[in-house]
Design an enzyme around this catalytic site. Structure first.
Site, PDB file in Angstrom:
ATOM      1  N   ASN A   1      -2.418  -6.206 -16.977  1.00  0.00           N
ATOM      2  CA  ASN A   1      -1.331  -5.488 -16.318  1.00  0.00           C
ATOM      3  C   ASN A   1       0.051  -6.038 -16.637  1.00  0.00           C
ATOM      4  O   ASN A   1       1.034  -5.693 -15.987  1.00  0.00           O
ATOM      5  CB  ASN A   1      -1.557  -5.487 -14.804  1.00  0.00           C
ATOM      6  CG  ASN A   1      -2.926  -4.970 -14.449  1.00  0.00           C
ATOM      7  OD1 ASN A   1      -3.792  -5.746 -14.052  1.00  0.00           O
ATOM      8  ND2 ASN A   1      -3.166  -3.675 -14.637  1.00  0.00           N
TER       9      ASN A   1
ATOM     10  N   ILE B   1       5.631  -5.670 -16.222  1.00  0.00           N
ATOM     11  CA  ILE B   1       4.561  -5.777 -15.224  1.00  0.00           C
ATOM     12  C   ILE B   1       4.215  -4.389 -14.684  1.00  0.00           C
ATOM     13  O   ILE B   1       5.105  -3.643 -14.288  1.00  0.00           O
ATOM     14  CB  ILE B   1       5.007  -6.671 -14.040  1.00  0.00           C
ATOM     15  CG1 ILE B   1       5.461  -8.040 -14.539  1.00  0.00           C
ATOM     16  CG2 ILE B   1       3.895  -6.805 -13.001  1.00  0.00           C
ATOM     17  CD1 ILE B   1       6.236  -8.862 -13.509  1.00  0.00           C
ATOM     18  N   CYS B   2       2.924  -4.073 -14.669  1.00  0.00           N
ATOM     19  CA  CYS B   2       2.456  -2.808 -14.090  1.00  0.00           C
ATOM     20  C   CYS B   2       1.946  -3.118 -12.684  1.00  0.00           C
ATOM     21  O   CYS B   2       0.852  -3.653 -12.512  1.00  0.00           O
ATOM     22  CB  CYS B   2       1.346  -2.210 -14.954  1.00  0.00           C
ATOM     23  SG  CYS B   2       0.742  -0.644 -14.313  1.00  0.00           S
ATOM     24  N   LEU B   3       2.779  -2.834 -11.685  1.00  0.00           N
ATOM     25  CA  LEU B   3       2.428  -3.118 -10.294  1.00  0.00           C
ATOM     26  C   LEU B   3       3.103  -2.064  -9.418  1.00  0.00           C
ATOM     27  O   LEU B   3       4.322  -1.893  -9.490  1.00  0.00           O
ATOM     28  CB  LEU B   3       2.903  -4.531  -9.921  1.00  0.00           C
ATOM     29  CG  LEU B   3       2.548  -5.049  -8.539  1.00  0.00           C
ATOM     30  CD1 LEU B   3       1.034  -5.143  -8.340  1.00  0.00           C
ATOM     31  CD2 LEU B   3       3.188  -6.414  -8.298  1.00  0.00           C
TER      32      LEU B   3
ATOM     33  N   GLN C   1      -1.119  -2.286 -18.454  1.00  0.00           N
ATOM     34  CA  GLN C   1       0.202  -2.311 -19.084  1.00  0.00           C
ATOM     35  C   GLN C   1      -0.006  -2.635 -20.561  1.00  0.00           C
ATOM     36  O   GLN C   1       0.732  -2.217 -21.409  1.00  0.00           O
ATOM     37  CB  GLN C   1       1.074  -3.398 -18.425  1.00  0.00           C
ATOM     38  CG  GLN C   1       2.435  -3.596 -19.065  1.00  0.00           C
ATOM     39  CD  GLN C   1       3.383  -2.440 -18.788  1.00  0.00           C
ATOM     40  OE1 GLN C   1       3.389  -1.880 -17.711  1.00  0.00           O
ATOM     41  NE2 GLN C   1       4.169  -2.067 -19.773  1.00  0.00           N
TER      42      GLN C   1
END
Length: 194
Positions: free
Chosen positions: A79, A87-89, A122
């Site tokens: 991610n 950052i994939c959050l 990500q």
């Protein structure tokens, strides 16, 4: 307009329990909109023992818009982009709420290190490795942590001396090292970017 009084309060809150949380937030310069977060790698993960720097830029709409965060320290995680540190959050995007703080956002990033979401990646290459060859993923993540997230065994004076030998003034080398938590590669990047 950024609520700077709130940012100051959040910075104080973060500095109160650095030891317990392993989370630190500091200003990059005297600009409160540009910060550096530091998180420790969670115990029991390939990131254990690592110290990760995260660039934080606060948009004008903060706290009503999420902070923009990306890893400055290279990290191998489904991610997190292995190239850019993006950052994939969800809470850094559409699930952000003004009730959240920089500290809760960094705690969520730290939790993401413990619990990757390979189905919402990500970095597709890392996610595929995580799903298809978990042992290789763990080995690579550990190697990246050792290489990029652990302070080298050189002492501060040796690092300063190394940078001075490269032609940088001692005071500048020392302050660059301090601002990036002693990471000589990040210090060198900072010095080179002026």
């Amino acid at each position: 307009m950024i609520d700077f009084a709130r940012v100051q309060k959040e910075l104080q809150e973060c500095s109160r329990d650095i030891e317990a949380s392993g989370i630190k937030v500091a200003t990059k310069s005297d600009n409160l909109a540009r910060l550096t977060g530091t998180i420790s790698g969670p115990i029991g993960t390939p990131y254990e023992g690592g110290t990760f720097q995260i660039d934080i830029n606060l948009p004008d709409g903060y706290p009503f818009e999420p902070p923009k965060m990306q890893f400055a320290t290279k990290v191998w995680h489904p991610n997190i982009s292995s190239q850019s540190g993006a950052i994939c959050l969800d809470i850094l995007k559409d699930q952000w709420s003004p009730a959240l703080t920089l500290k809760t956002a960094l705690l969520s990033v730290q939790a993401l290190l413990s619990a990757p979401e390979p189905d919402d990646p990500q970095d597709a290459v890392v996610a595929q490795q995580y799903l298809r060859d978990y042992q290789t993923f763990v080995g690579t993540a550990r190697y990246w942590t050792e290489t990029f997230a652990k302070a080298s065994s050189l002492g501060v004076e040796e690092k300063v001396q190394k940078l001075v030998e490269m032609g940088f003034p001692e005071a500048l080398a020392r302050s660059a090292l301090e601002s990036v938590g002693g990471d000589e590669n990040l210090a060198l990047e900072k010095l080179l970017s002026g």
